[in-house]
Design a protein around this motif. Structure first.
Motif, PDB file in Angstrom:
ATOM      1  N   MET A   1       0.850  -1.203   0.000  1.00 25.36           N
ATOM      2  CA  MET A   1       0.000   0.000   0.000  1.00 25.36           C
ATOM      3  C   MET A   1       0.879   1.244   0.000  1.00 25.36           C
ATOM      4  O   MET A   1       1.879   1.317   0.717  1.00 25.36           O
ATOM      5  CB  MET A   1      -0.916   0.007   1.225  1.00 25.36           C
ATOM      6  CG  MET A   1      -1.758   1.273   1.353  1.00 25.36           C
ATOM      7  SD  MET A   1      -2.790   1.255   2.838  1.00 25.36           S
ATOM      8  CE  MET A   1      -3.477   2.889   2.782  1.00 25.36           C
ATOM      9  N   THR A   2       0.502   2.218  -0.838  1.00 27.21           N
ATOM     10  CA  THR A   2       1.216   3.494  -0.905  1.00 27.21           C
ATOM     11  C   THR A   2       0.260   4.620  -0.555  1.00 27.21           C
ATOM     12  O   THR A   2      -0.885   4.661  -1.026  1.00 27.21           O
ATOM     13  CB  THR A   2       1.793   3.727  -2.307  1.00 27.21           C
ATOM     14  OG1 THR A   2       2.779   2.729  -2.586  1.00 27.21           O
ATOM     15  CG2 THR A   2       2.449   5.094  -2.399  1.00 27.21           C
ATOM     16  N   ASP A  17       5.884  16.848   0.266  1.00 25.41           N
ATOM     17  CA  ASP A  17       5.003  15.693   0.140  1.00 25.41           C
ATOM     18  C   ASP A  17       5.788  14.477   0.621  1.00 25.41           C
ATOM     19  O   ASP A  17       6.942  14.290   0.224  1.00 25.41           O
ATOM     20  CB  ASP A  17       4.569  15.480  -1.309  1.00 25.41           C
ATOM     21  CG  ASP A  17       3.730  16.627  -1.848  1.00 25.41           C
ATOM     22  OD1 ASP A  17       3.114  17.340  -1.032  1.00 25.41           O
ATOM     23  OD2 ASP A  17       3.715  16.809  -3.082  1.00 25.41           O
ATOM     24  N   VAL A  18       5.176  13.665   1.473  1.00 30.41           N
ATOM     25  CA  VAL A  18       5.835  12.492   2.040  1.00 30.41           C
ATOM     26  C   VAL A  18       5.071  11.259   1.603  1.00 30.41           C
ATOM     27  O   VAL A  18       3.871  11.117   1.897  1.00 30.41           O
ATOM     28  CB  VAL A  18       5.890  12.567   3.584  1.00 30.41           C
ATOM     29  CG1 VAL A  18       6.561  11.320   4.158  1.00 30.41           C
ATOM     30  CG2 VAL A  18       6.633  13.823   4.029  1.00 30.41           C
ATOM     31  N   THR A  19       5.766  10.359   0.887  1.00 27.48           N
ATOM     32  CA  THR A  19       5.138   9.140   0.406  1.00 27.48           C
ATOM     33  C   THR A  19       5.609   7.953   1.232  1.00 27.48           C
ATOM     34  O   THR A  19       6.812   7.816   1.504  1.00 27.48           O
ATOM     35  CB  THR A  19       5.467   8.902  -1.075  1.00 27.48           C
ATOM     36  OG1 THR A  19       5.004  10.021  -1.838  1.00 27.48           O
ATOM     37  CG2 THR A  19       4.799   7.634  -1.590  1.00 27.48           C
ATOM     38  N   VAL A  20       4.665   7.114   1.612  1.00 20.76           N
ATOM     39  CA  VAL A  20       4.928   5.930   2.430  1.00 20.76           C
ATOM     40  C   VAL A  20       4.536   4.697   1.634  1.00 20.76           C
ATOM     41  O   VAL A  20       3.429   4.635   1.087  1.00 20.76           O
ATOM     42  CB  VAL A  20       4.119   5.993   3.740  1.00 20.76           C
ATOM     43  CG1 VAL A  20       4.211   4.678   4.507  1.00 20.76           C
ATOM     44  CG2 VAL A  20       4.584   7.150   4.596  1.00 20.76           C
ATOM     45  N   GLY A  22       4.752   0.444   2.105  1.00 17.22           N
ATOM     46  CA  GLY A  22       5.148  -0.763   2.822  1.00 17.22           C
ATOM     47  C   GLY A  22       5.860  -0.527   4.129  1.00 17.22           C
ATOM     48  O   GLY A  22       6.790  -1.244   4.480  1.00 17.22           O
ATOM     49  N   GLY A  23       5.435   0.477   4.870  1.00 17.84           N
ATOM     50  CA  GLY A  23       6.011   0.711   6.195  1.00 17.84           C
ATOM     51  C   GLY A  23       7.268   1.547   6.200  1.00 17.84           C
ATOM     52  O   GLY A  23       7.883   1.747   7.250  1.00 17.84           O
ATOM     53  N   VAL A  24       7.678   2.050   5.018  1.00 21.78           N
ATOM     54  CA  VAL A  24       8.907   2.830   4.902  1.00 21.78           C
ATOM     55  C   VAL A  24       8.609   4.111   4.130  1.00 21.78           C
ATOM     56  O   VAL A  24       7.744   4.136   3.244  1.00 21.78           O
ATOM     57  CB  VAL A  24      10.002   2.010   4.182  1.00 21.78           C
ATOM     58  CG1 VAL A  24      11.258   2.840   3.953  1.00 21.78           C
ATOM     59  CG2 VAL A  24      10.330   0.757   4.981  1.00 21.78           C
ATOM     60  N   ILE A  25       9.316   5.178   4.440  1.00 24.54           N
ATOM     61  CA  ILE A  25       9.197   6.408   3.668  1.00 24.54           C
ATOM     62  C   ILE A  25       9.905   6.207   2.325  1.00 24.54           C
ATOM     63  O   ILE A  25      11.111   5.945   2.280  1.00 24.54           O
ATOM     64  CB  ILE A  25       9.803   7.591   4.428  1.00 24.54           C
ATOM     65  CG1 ILE A  25       9.038   7.837   5.736  1.00 24.54           C
ATOM     66  CG2 ILE A  25       9.785   8.853   3.564  1.00 24.54           C
ATOM     67  CD1 ILE A  25       9.660   8.898   6.633  1.00 24.54           C
ATOM     68  N   SER A  26       9.155   6.299   1.250  1.00 27.95           N
ATOM     69  CA  SER A  26       9.718   6.026  -0.072  1.00 27.95           C
ATOM     70  C   SER A  26      10.049   7.290  -0.865  1.00 27.95           C
ATOM     71  O   SER A  26      10.804   7.231  -1.845  1.00 27.95           O
ATOM     72  CB  SER A  26       8.758   5.149  -0.886  1.00 27.95           C
ATOM     73  OG  SER A  26       7.464   5.746  -0.955  1.00 27.95           O
ATOM     74  N   ALA A  27       9.508   8.440  -0.447  1.00 29.35           N
ATOM     75  CA  ALA A  27       9.826   9.686  -1.142  1.00 29.35           C
ATOM     76  C   ALA A  27       9.523  10.864  -0.244  1.00 29.35           C
ATOM     77  O   ALA A  27       8.537  10.861   0.500  1.00 29.35           O
ATOM     78  CB  ALA A  27       9.038   9.804  -2.448  1.00 29.35           C
ATOM     79  N   VAL A  28      10.379  11.879  -0.322  1.00 29.50           N
ATOM     80  CA  VAL A  28      10.143  13.174   0.316  1.00 29.50           C
ATOM     81  C   VAL A  28      10.515  14.224  -0.725  1.00 29.50           C
ATOM     82  O   VAL A  28      11.686  14.356  -1.089  1.00 29.50           O
ATOM     83  CB  VAL A  28      10.984  13.364   1.590  1.00 29.50           C
ATOM     84  CG1 VAL A  28      10.705  14.738   2.201  1.00 29.50           C
ATOM     85  CG2 VAL A  28      10.713  12.266   2.604  1.00 29.50           C
ATOM     86  N   ILE A 448      12.415  12.115   8.952  1.00 25.63           N
ATOM     87  CA  ILE A 448      11.547  12.117   7.776  1.00 25.63           C
ATOM     88  C   ILE A 448      12.455  12.176   6.552  1.00 25.63           C
ATOM     89  O   ILE A 448      12.833  13.254   6.075  1.00 25.63           O
ATOM     90  CB  ILE A 448      10.546  13.279   7.831  1.00 25.63           C
ATOM     91  CG1 ILE A 448       9.666  13.135   9.093  1.00 25.63           C
ATOM     92  CG2 ILE A 448       9.661  13.297   6.576  1.00 25.63           C
ATOM     93  CD1 ILE A 448       8.677  14.265   9.293  1.00 25.63           C
ATOM     94  N   ALA A 449      12.853  11.004   6.103  1.00 19.08           N
ATOM     95  CA  ALA A 449      13.779  10.875   4.992  1.00 19.08           C
ATOM     96  C   ALA A 449      13.555   9.532   4.320  1.00 19.08           C
ATOM     97  O   ALA A 449      13.040   8.585   4.938  1.00 19.08           O
ATOM     98  CB  ALA A 449      15.228  10.986   5.483  1.00 19.08           C
ATOM     99  N   VAL A 450      13.935   9.444   3.058  1.00 21.41           N
ATOM    100  CA  VAL A 450      13.755   8.206   2.307  1.00 21.41           C
ATOM    101  C   VAL A 450      14.501   7.066   2.983  1.00 21.41           C
ATOM    102  O   VAL A 450      15.658   7.205   3.398  1.00 21.41           O
ATOM    103  CB  VAL A 450      14.247   8.389   0.857  1.00 21.41           C
ATOM    104  CG1 VAL A 450      14.190   7.057   0.098  1.00 21.41           C
ATOM    105  CG2 VAL A 450      13.402   9.432   0.134  1.00 21.41           C
ATOM    106  N   GLY A 451      13.801   5.927   3.100  1.00 21.82           N
ATOM    107  CA  GLY A 451      14.384   4.744   3.708  1.00 21.82           C
ATOM    108  C   GLY A 451      14.143   4.627   5.196  1.00 21.82           C
ATOM    109  O   GLY A 451      14.400   3.570   5.787  1.00 21.82           O
TER     110      GLY A 451
END
Length: 491
Positions: A1-2, A17-20, A22-28, A448-451
């Motif tokens: 889920m995204t 914009d913060v994208t999540v 699968g339980g991880v931050i995938s984009a900021v 709040i960072a990718v990964g």
């Protein structure tokens, strides 16, 4: 889920914009720069911060606390006894258990006779048994029992009914013999309340064997928080039998890990047993407190932790206890924290950074204990709760509550660290205050960072604009743990 949070305001002022996924931050990304993928939530500039942690709790004690007689407002032993008696009158059966008293500034002295008299010399309940009364101090290092409770816990000819340190711990532990299903239900309720305040994780220093308690809860579906479950020296072999090192997973949820070895080396300020280099001031005589684990024993325990791949959390409140704790870390090379570090000698401040030892502190205690510190530590209180001194010396701070000593609410620690005051009182040693950003940093374990883990909190107001009163009740509108909402009042 995204899912993407559009228009999140970070504490550094950026709108992103913060994208999540699968339980991880995938984009900021800068707000509006990249088309939204998947579901999205419009934040319209609401402030977002990493999920908050409480790095020092006694979680089962906290779950129990709201169901016990609250004694925090008692101004004397007589007051506390009257509160307990009033509860006994309203609840005609069962033990009477109170929590939260602070007797260091009381004008009178707690004694079992006072409780006996308040409850009419051993009043019996509906069951026909003599009522047992136990009052637990706010710092958990003292218990005050009536005659019936003394006998029930094996203290048949105790002179005062006031037990301290290990005797007190044994009584508190015995009081927790509540059916597992019941206490686990209370734990769920406490976790839900914590999530509503932005909490995504706790370090649990509950007595007994917290790892097993939490394995049971997670197996039954607990998923509101991340939990690092600590253990005590008496259960070292049980911890080793789990087959994992410090910080490693204890189940398949990814939320439960093995916490540190907890060693209690001295007492507390309210109980006047924190271990000092120089004697207590005031009417505490010439006592320097209690060193409950001598240096050679502490060194041996930390050395064993190193050999077993475990981290260590050393309770040290008095300045001499802090020095001994740092010495043990230096000798053994152990990883971990000094818990509380309430009174620190100036020469010990840089040793935290030099040794890579975290200062795990509870700023709200400074507000609770300021008057007690002034009386019993005197001029030394200028070195109490030295948050600015620790940061300036390069130490890493980790905030907690020590719940139930203080409420499990990180915003109380944050506001106390920033403003060093409560109510309308003047700030206490405000030279030791720190910034909001530094206080939040001490309250999180991610960014709040990718990964990074998708442990996120959305706030209902900008804390940068808040005064001390507003920050104490900082509104939270959503909390996410590992990409899943544990509290959601925004959608």
């Amino acid at each position: 889920m995204t899912v993407t949070f559009n228009g999140a305001r970070l504490l550094d002022g950026r709108l992103v914009d913060v994208t999540v996924t699968g339980g991880v931050i995938s984009a900021v990304t800068p707000a509006g720069e990249v088309p939204t993928i998947g579901d999205h939530i419009e934040l319209d500039g609401h402030v977002m911060i990493p999920g908050l942690w409480d790095r020092h709790t006694h979680f089962t004690q906290w779950a129990h606390a709201s169901r016990r007689v609250q004694l925090g407002d008692a101004q004397s032993a007589a007051d506390a006894a009257a509160m307990l008696a009033a509860h006994a009158d309203a609840h005609p059966d069962g033990d009477v258990v109170g929590v939260g008293f602070r007797d260091a500034l009381w004008p009178d002295v707690p004694h079992f006779e006072l409780l006996d008299e308040a409850l009419d010399h051993g009043e019996v309940g509906d069951s026909g048994e003599q009522r047992r009364v136990v009052a637990i101090s706010a710092d958990l290092h003292t218990v005050w029992l009536n005659s019936a409770a003394l006998r029930a816990h094996g203290f048949y000819e105790h002179p005062s009914g006031v037990l301290r340190e290990r005797d007190a711990f044994a009584v508190i532990d015995a009081l927790d013999e509540v059916p597992e299903k019941t206490v686990d239900g209370w734990a769920h309720e406490a976790a839900e309340a914590a999530a509503a305040r932005g909490v995504v994780g706790v370090v649990d220093f509950e007595w007994g064997f917290a790892p097993a308690d939490w394995q049971r809860r997670f197996a039954a579906g607990f998923d509101e928080l991340r939990v690092a479950a600590a253990f005590y020296p008496e259960r070292f072999d049980d911890a080793l039998a789990l087959g994992v090192g410090g910080g490693e997973a204890l189940d398949t949820s990814g939320l439960l890990t093995l916490g540190p070895l907890k060693v209690i080396t001295d007492g507390s300020l309210n109980t006047r047993t924190a271990y000092l280099r120089e004697p207590y001031a005031g009417d505490a005589g010439r006592s320097r407190g209690q060193l409950t684990v001598p240096p050679e024993e502490l060194t041996a325990l930390l050395r064993r932790a190193v050999q077993a791949g475990q981290t260590a959390a050393v309770h040290a409140i008095g300045d001499h206890a802090v020095s001994h704790a740092l010495d043990a870390f230096a000798i053994t090379g152990a990883r971990g924290s000094v818990e509380h570090a309430q009174l620190v000698l100036p020469e010990d401040l840089p040793r935290f950074a030099q040794l890579g030892v975290t200062a795990s502190v509870q700023p709200e205690h400074a507000m609770d204990d300021r008057d007690i510190a002034e009386r019993y530590w005197g001029a030394r209180s200028r070195h109490a709760f030295p948050l600015r001194g620790l940061l300036d010396a390069g130490a890493a701070l980790a905030f907690g509550s020590d719940a139930p000593v203080a409420p499990l609410d990180p915003w109380l620690a944050i506001v106390s660290a920033v403003f060093r005051s409560r109510g309308d009182r003047e700030p206490w040693h405000d030279e030791q205050s720190i910034s909001l950003e530094q206080a939040v940093q001490a309250s999180v374990r991610s960014s709040i960072a990718v990964g990074q883990p998708a442990d996120l909190v959305v706030l209902g107001a900008d804390p940068r604009q808040a005064d001390a009163v507003a920050l104490r009740s900082q509104p939270v509108v959503a909390t996410m743990v590992a990409g899943r909402f544990s509290y959601d009042a925004i959608r």
